[in-house]
Design a protein around this motif. Structure first.
Motif, PDB file in Angstrom:
ATOM      1  N   ARG A 254       0.725  -1.175  -0.211  1.00 27.79           N
ATOM      2  CA  ARG A 254       0.126   0.045  -0.019  1.00 27.79           C
ATOM      3  C   ARG A 254       0.994   1.266  -0.082  1.00 27.79           C
ATOM      4  NH1 ARG A 254      -5.458   2.182   2.602  1.00 27.79           N
ATOM      5  NH2 ARG A 254      -4.991   4.290   2.832  1.00 27.79           N
ATOM      6  N   ILE A 255       0.678   2.200  -0.968  1.00 32.32           N
ATOM      7  CA  ILE A 255       1.492   3.464  -0.865  1.00 32.32           C
ATOM      8  C   ILE A 255       0.204   4.604  -0.929  1.00 32.32           C
ATOM      9  CG2 ILE A 255       2.825   5.163  -2.207  1.00 32.32           C
ATOM     10  CD1 ILE A 255       3.996   3.007  -3.515  1.00 32.32           C
ATOM     11  N   ASP A 256       0.480   5.464   0.213  1.00 32.32           N
ATOM     12  CA  ASP A 256      -0.391   6.557   0.373  1.00 32.32           C
ATOM     13  C   ASP A 256       0.384   8.039   0.017  1.00 32.32           C
ATOM     14  OD1 ASP A 256      -1.610   4.813   2.642  1.00 32.32           O
ATOM     15  OD2 ASP A 256      -3.033   6.061   1.780  1.00 32.32           O
ATOM     16  N   VAL A 257       0.141   8.896  -0.808  1.00 31.69           N
ATOM     17  CA  VAL A 257       0.756  10.041  -1.116  1.00 31.69           C
ATOM     18  C   VAL A 257       0.082  11.192  -0.605  1.00 31.69           C
ATOM     19  CG1 VAL A 257       2.194  11.066  -3.132  1.00 31.69           C
ATOM     20  CG2 VAL A 257       1.792   8.798  -3.104  1.00 31.69           C
ATOM     21  N   VAL A 258       0.672  12.124  -0.273  1.00 26.76           N
ATOM     22  CA  VAL A 258       0.188  13.545   0.284  1.00 26.76           C
ATOM     23  C   VAL A 258       1.187  14.562  -0.005  1.00 26.76           C
ATOM     24  CG1 VAL A 258      -0.703  14.615   2.239  1.00 26.76           C
ATOM     25  CG2 VAL A 258      -0.087  12.159   2.288  1.00 26.76           C
ATOM     26  N   PRO A 259       0.755  15.462  -0.513  1.00 30.17           N
ATOM     27  CA  PRO A 259      -0.366  16.126  -0.934  1.00 30.17           C
ATOM     28  C   PRO A 259      -0.834  15.326  -2.661  1.00 30.17           C
ATOM     29  CG  PRO A 259       0.789  18.016  -1.399  1.00 30.17           C
ATOM     30  CD  PRO A 259       1.683  16.686  -0.865  1.00 30.17           C
ATOM     31  N   SER A 260      -1.843  15.752  -3.052  1.00 27.72           N
ATOM     32  CA  SER A 260      -2.539  15.019  -4.006  1.00 27.72           C
ATOM     33  C   SER A 260      -2.275  15.141  -5.298  1.00 27.72           C
ATOM     34  CB  SER A 260      -4.114  15.323  -3.865  1.00 27.72           C
ATOM     35  OG  SER A 260      -4.406  16.684  -4.333  1.00 27.72           O
ATOM     36  N   TYR A 261      -1.906  16.561  -5.990  1.00 28.47           N
ATOM     37  CA  TYR A 261      -2.205  16.385  -7.509  1.00 28.47           C
ATOM     38  C   TYR A 261      -1.093  15.650  -7.924  1.00 28.47           C
ATOM     39  CZ  TYR A 261       1.076  20.326  -6.686  1.00 28.47           C
ATOM     40  OH  TYR A 261       2.146  21.088  -6.612  1.00 28.47           O
ATOM     41  N   LEU A 262      -1.503  14.194  -8.252  1.00 24.58           N
ATOM     42  CA  LEU A 262      -0.184  13.279  -8.789  1.00 24.58           C
ATOM     43  C   LEU A 262      -1.179  12.620  -9.806  1.00 24.58           C
ATOM     44  CD1 LEU A 262       1.984  12.676  -5.820  1.00 24.58           C
ATOM     45  CD2 LEU A 262       2.769  13.664  -7.803  1.00 24.58           C
ATOM     46  N   GLU A 263      -1.834  13.040 -10.544  1.00 23.07           N
ATOM     47  CA  GLU A 263      -2.686  12.271 -11.411  1.00 23.07           C
ATOM     48  C   GLU A 263      -1.809  11.261 -12.299  1.00 23.07           C
ATOM     49  OE1 GLU A 263      -5.547  14.236  -9.636  1.00 23.07           O
ATOM     50  OE2 GLU A 263      -3.597  14.947 -10.402  1.00 23.07           O
ATOM     51  N   PRO A 264      -0.658  11.887 -12.704  1.00 20.01           N
ATOM     52  CA  PRO A 264       0.292  10.938 -13.412  1.00 20.01           C
ATOM     53  C   PRO A 264       0.427   9.439 -12.770  1.00 20.01           C
ATOM     54  CG  PRO A 264       1.290  13.260 -13.455  1.00 20.01           C
ATOM     55  CD  PRO A 264       0.131  13.124 -12.520  1.00 20.01           C
ATOM     56  N   LEU A 265       0.115   9.584 -11.429  1.00 18.44           N
ATOM     57  CA  LEU A 265       0.358   8.264 -10.773  1.00 18.44           C
ATOM     58  C   LEU A 265      -0.712   7.019 -11.340  1.00 18.44           C
ATOM     59  CD1 LEU A 265       1.060   8.927  -7.055  1.00 18.44           C
ATOM     60  CD2 LEU A 265       2.489   7.659  -8.763  1.00 18.44           C
ATOM     61  N   GLU A 266      -1.920   7.810 -11.859  1.00 20.38           N
ATOM     62  CA  GLU A 266      -2.968   6.990 -12.236  1.00 20.38           C
ATOM     63  C   GLU A 266      -2.524   6.169 -13.548  1.00 20.38           C
ATOM     64  OE1 GLU A 266      -4.830   8.612  -9.227  1.00 20.38           O
ATOM     65  OE2 GLU A 266      -5.104   6.742 -10.301  1.00 20.38           O
ATOM     66  N   LEU A 267      -1.517   7.095 -14.294  1.00 23.73           N
ATOM     67  CA  LEU A 267      -1.317   6.595 -15.654  1.00 23.73           C
ATOM     68  C   LEU A 267      -0.168   5.664 -15.360  1.00 23.73           C
ATOM     69  CD1 LEU A 267      -1.114   9.968 -17.160  1.00 23.73           C
ATOM     70  CD2 LEU A 267      -3.072   8.374 -17.053  1.00 23.73           C
ATOM     71  N   SER A 268       0.614   5.019 -16.550  1.00 24.85           N
ATOM     72  CA  SER A 268       1.773   4.313 -16.694  1.00 24.85           C
ATOM     73  C   SER A 268       1.817   3.148 -15.588  1.00 24.85           C
ATOM     74  CB  SER A 268       3.068   5.228 -16.380  1.00 24.85           C
ATOM     75  OG  SER A 268       3.272   5.468 -15.018  1.00 24.85           O
ATOM     76  N   LEU A 269       2.913   2.957 -15.104  1.00 27.32           N
ATOM     77  CA  LEU A 269       3.467   1.757 -14.356  1.00 27.32           C
ATOM     78  C   LEU A 269       2.604   1.721 -12.983  1.00 27.32           C
ATOM     79  CD1 LEU A 269       6.784   0.537 -14.341  1.00 27.32           C
ATOM     80  CD2 LEU A 269       5.714   0.813 -12.194  1.00 27.32           C
ATOM     81  N   PRO A 270       2.554   2.598 -12.244  1.00 27.22           N
ATOM     82  CA  PRO A 270       1.458   2.375 -11.104  1.00 27.22           C
ATOM     83  C   PRO A 270       0.090   1.874 -11.245  1.00 27.22           C
ATOM     84  CG  PRO A 270       3.150   4.378 -10.864  1.00 27.22           C
ATOM     85  CD  PRO A 270       2.993   3.797 -12.262  1.00 27.22           C
TER      86      PRO A 270
END
Ligand code: JD8
Length: 378
Positions: free
Chosen positions: A2-18
């Motif tokens: 499980r990975i929690d990332v703070v703060p939020s605007y990391l839409e790129p995380l939705e794409l690609s490898l993760p």
């Protein structure tokens, strides 16, 4: 994991490898808005720095409350910061074995230091830097950390063996050059060895390319023994003169290629000339398996340790032997000398790169086609 990332605007995380890791159930990824843990009308996450100075600092309270909710004793808190320990493949591999990561991305001038100090008593905390340059915030670094860790999750890479051949993989070498069809493109051909199908020769070529690239671009990654096996470096003896003359001629022929207009006296020197120059200053020679493969000389001129005659057998160049000899002769700079100096061909760009990596800086011309490089003595 499980990975929690703070703060939020990391839409790129939705794409690609993760994104792929999430879909395959290997990764449970959550991104959070730090302002969810503020209570004032303006949802304030920053304030002015104690002690003055430019910019703003992130307040501790929202972070404290966020970590109270998101983290526990099994959590590893990863905080990107330019003042962190280097984030490496080794650390990525270690983190890939952890159950839960919280990545705290700072902004502004950074996060109030008490957030990390408070967390250290409660969980594993790693302040990491992704490189020696300054970003405006931790988000990009969080993307780097997530991608580098997630791709190492067991079961993620289709062929985990490929991880070994990568740069910074288990070999510790940079990866070799790769090619695909067509075998000739814009006049550039794929190396024949890759087309011949002899896997042993291909593997040897690839390893050699990796060692050369690593010595060229990242000699710091090369373990001394990788340089060239069992190098013996000692002070020259008269009996070395013959081999030295051979080495000298081989190396200076090479220098003429990159400095066609420079008069290369060393090319026409005789055995007697070699005996003469090894009689001045201190000359070190390097032997491998009994063969003289390198040399370097240091001579004192007032407060300067004048380094010269740095030679490495052409077939062993690119493996850090030059750096090794340079380091050894530097160590022999006599007390009272304050500067190290050397001359090299203006066209000898590869040599200049080696000297620059060793801290030398160009100090103008020392004659037509010859440049002077120097550095203060440590
Ligand atoms: C986190 C705030 C900006 C940094 C004042 C510019 C990592 N390799 C790296 N370079 N920069 C960061 C990084 C920068 C950050 C934050 C990481 C949070 N900033 C600050 C200090 C100087 N501004 C980083 N990993």
């Amino acid at each position: 994991m499980r990975i929690d990332v703070v703060p939020s605007y990391l839409e790129p995380l939705e794409l690609s490898l993760p994104g792929k890791a999430r879909r395959s159930g290997l990764l449970d990824l959550h991104v959070h808005d730090l302002r969810n843990w503020t209570h004032d009308r303006h949802r304030t996450v920053d304030d002015t720095p104690y002690g003055g100075g430019a910019g703003m600092v992130m307040r501790p309270e929202p972070w404290g409350e966020a970590l109270d909710v998101l983290a526990d004793a099994t959590t590893t808190l990863v905080v990107p910061t330019p003042s962190g320990i280097p984030f490496t493949q080794e650390l990525a591999a270690e983190l890939a074995g952890h159950e839960h990561l919280v990545i705290g991305c700072g902004r502004y001038e950074g996060i109030d230091q008490r957030v990390v100090d408070h967390a250290r008593d409660r969980m594993d905390v790693r302040e990491v830097s992704i490189g020696d340059y300054v970003l405006n915030g931790g988000e990009a670094a969080a993307l780097v950390v997530v991608e580098a860790v997630v791709r190492l999750l067991p079961g993620f890479m289709g062929n985990p063996d490929s991880l070994d051949e990568e740069s910074h993989g288990s070999s510790g070498l940079l990866e070799y050059p790769v090619y695909t069809k067509p075998d000739s493109w814009r006049g550039l051909d794929v190396p024949d060895v890759l087309l011949a199908g002899d896997h042993a020769r291909i593997a040897a070529w690839r390893h050699d390319q990796s060692v050369r690239r690593t010595a060229e671009r990242r000699p710091d990654l090369l373990h001394p023994s990788t340089v060239v096996d069992d190098v013996d470096v000692r002070v020259v003896q008269p009996g070395d003169a013959g081999e030295l003359l051979t080495l000298q001629r081989a190396c200076w022929v090479q220098e003429t290629w990159s400095n066609p207009d420079v008069e290369m006296d060393a090319l026409t020197e005789t055995l007697a000339d070699v005996h003469a120059w090894i009689g001045e200053g201190t000359t070190l020679v390097a032997h491998v398996a009994g063969r003289l493969v390198g040399a370097v000389r240091g001579r004192r001129h007032d407060d300067t340790w004048d380094i010269g005659r740095l030679m490495v057998a052409p077939d062993l160049q690119g493996r850090g032997l030059g750096r090794l000899l340079l380091g050894r002769i530097e160590e022999l700079a006599p007390a009272g000398t304050t500067r190290l100096e050397l001359l090299t061909g203006a066209g000898s760009l590869r040599n200049q790169r080696i000297y620059k990596r060793a801290g030398f800086r160009q100090r103008g011309e020392a004659g037509p086609g010859v440049v002077r490089m120097s550095k203060p003595r440590r």
